[in-house]
Design a protein around this motif. Structure first.
Motif: not given
Length: 396
Positions: A267-268, A283-286, A288, A312, A319, A324-326
């Protein structure tokens, strides 16, 4: 816009800046198009989509039913509401149809007269677009997960093929045979992608958690094995020299080829410098990702800040690549999305899902409409644009 144009005219601005700014605005306004349908032909989930790079007009789709469909995306009727019609399809009654799920389709990068498809039936097929007959068939000993032709190469006609075996196969369209094999992975190859910058550079992703970059001219082959820790942990650690902590099932170069994006079942999503293999630690966060096979995701092209579109679950997450911002989640499918493709000429996105539908996402054409209340409208108006003219005689 007028400021952009005058600055460009006087040489103060980069001529492409206005185009990049407008492309970015359009991507940020992507929404499900209520005026456009894509004709539903597939009886199973859609695994793969590809838009030809010559005109950006024709799109291929491949489904879990083994069917391949060719669509015309142009609105020739000029009506506001229209359906992207299937020009032709390779259906179940076609003598050369794939027996099992089609995992990848790709146009020949330099000419719409040819395209390729690969399938779980252990074949890679080369098709003549005009006759819909196979020009060549490559047979493999293992299930085929993915294949890719170089979008820029004029020096070779190699197709990289990832199969259930740990070897990457390179098929030469000129000779019609498998030219050589790249060895180094330990499990199945779930995704392959040629660099859009260098003719001979290939990236491969495997279920062994590793991503490798290859120069296919070199006898040793492998240039770099990507390491999520950038070499800071001991080689004895189990996760050393792995790109993800799970299967790596998606690869995508940025349009300039300077960076590589990877997704895994941990999930990365990770962004790598493609010249030195460094993890940029964005960092894109989770993100899925439950797919057990290859996941087809895509990036924008020509924007002032580039974007990545990733399936997802039943949505598509958008993003910014380098921060990495959604930005948003595009919601419209009601089953898992497995693929999406970006049309850079008009900043449109097409997505395919297990709900058997292909959806078109297009830039919003309308500005938000203010409330009907006159006072509210006046309050939103910039004082500089208010009408100060008076018809009274006293006003002089």
């Amino acid at each position: 816009m007028l400021g952009f144009l005058s600055a460009r005219q006087t040489g103060l601005e980069d001529p492409l800046r206005l185009r990049r700014a407008e492309s970015t605005r359009r991507v940020l306004g992507l929404e499900l198009n209520k005026d456009r349908d894509v004709e539903r032909i597939h009886g199973g989930g859609i695994n793969t989509l590809d838009i030809e790079p010559v005109e950006g007009r024709y799109m291929l789709s491949g489904g879990s039913d083994g069917v391949i469909v060719l669509y015309d995306l142009e609105n020739s009727s000029r009506q506001s509401y229209y359906t992207c019609k299937a020009v032709c399809s390779i259906g179940r009654d076609h003598p050369d149809v794939h027996r099992y799920s089609v995992e990848t389709v790709q146009w020949y990068p330099h000419d719409t007269g040819m395209f390729t498809s690969s399938s779980f039936d252990k074949t890679l097929k080369v098709w003549d677009t005009n006759t819909l007959q196979t020009a060549d068939v490559f047979n493999f000993e293992e299930t085929v997960y993915s294949h890719h032709m170089s979008p820029v190469s004029t020096k070779h006609c190699l197709v990289a093929v990832g199969t259930r075996g740990p070897k990457v196969q390179l098929c030469d369209l000129k000779s019609g045979s498998c030219s050589h094999i790249l060895q180094g992975h330990r499990q199945e190859i779930l995704a392959v992608s040629w660099s859009p910058r260098h003719d001979y550079i290939l990236a491969t992703a495997s279920a062994d958690s590793r991503v490798k970059l290859w120069d296919v001219r070199r006898a040793s082959g492998c240039l770099i094995t990507l390491d999520q820790h950038n070499g800071k942990k001991s080689q004895a650690v189990e996760s050393a020299n792995t790109a993800h902590n799970g299967k790596v099932n998606g690869l995508c170069f940025t349009s300039d080829g300077l960076h590589l994006l990877t997704v895994g079942t941990d999930n990365r999503m990770r962004l790598w410098n493609s010249s030195n293999g460094e993890n940029t630690l964005v960092n894109y966060g989770k993100v899925c990702n439950n797919s057990k096979k290859g996941l087809k995701f895509t990036v924008s092209c020509g924007c002032s800040s580039e974007f990545v579109f990733v399936p997802y679950g039943s949505t598509i997450a958008v993003y910014t690549v380098y921060s990495g911002e959604q930005i948003t989640m595009l919601k419209g499918h009601y089953k898992t999305v497995d693929c999406c493709v970006f049309q850079s000429n008009f900043q449109e996105l097409y997505s395919g899902s297990r709900d058997c539908n292909i959806l078109a996402w297009v830039p919003s054409l309308y500005e938000p409409v203010p409330d009907d209340d006159e006072t509210a409208t006046k309050s939103q108006l910039n004082p500089a644009f208010e009408d100060a003219w008076s018809s009274s005689d006293e006003g002089g």
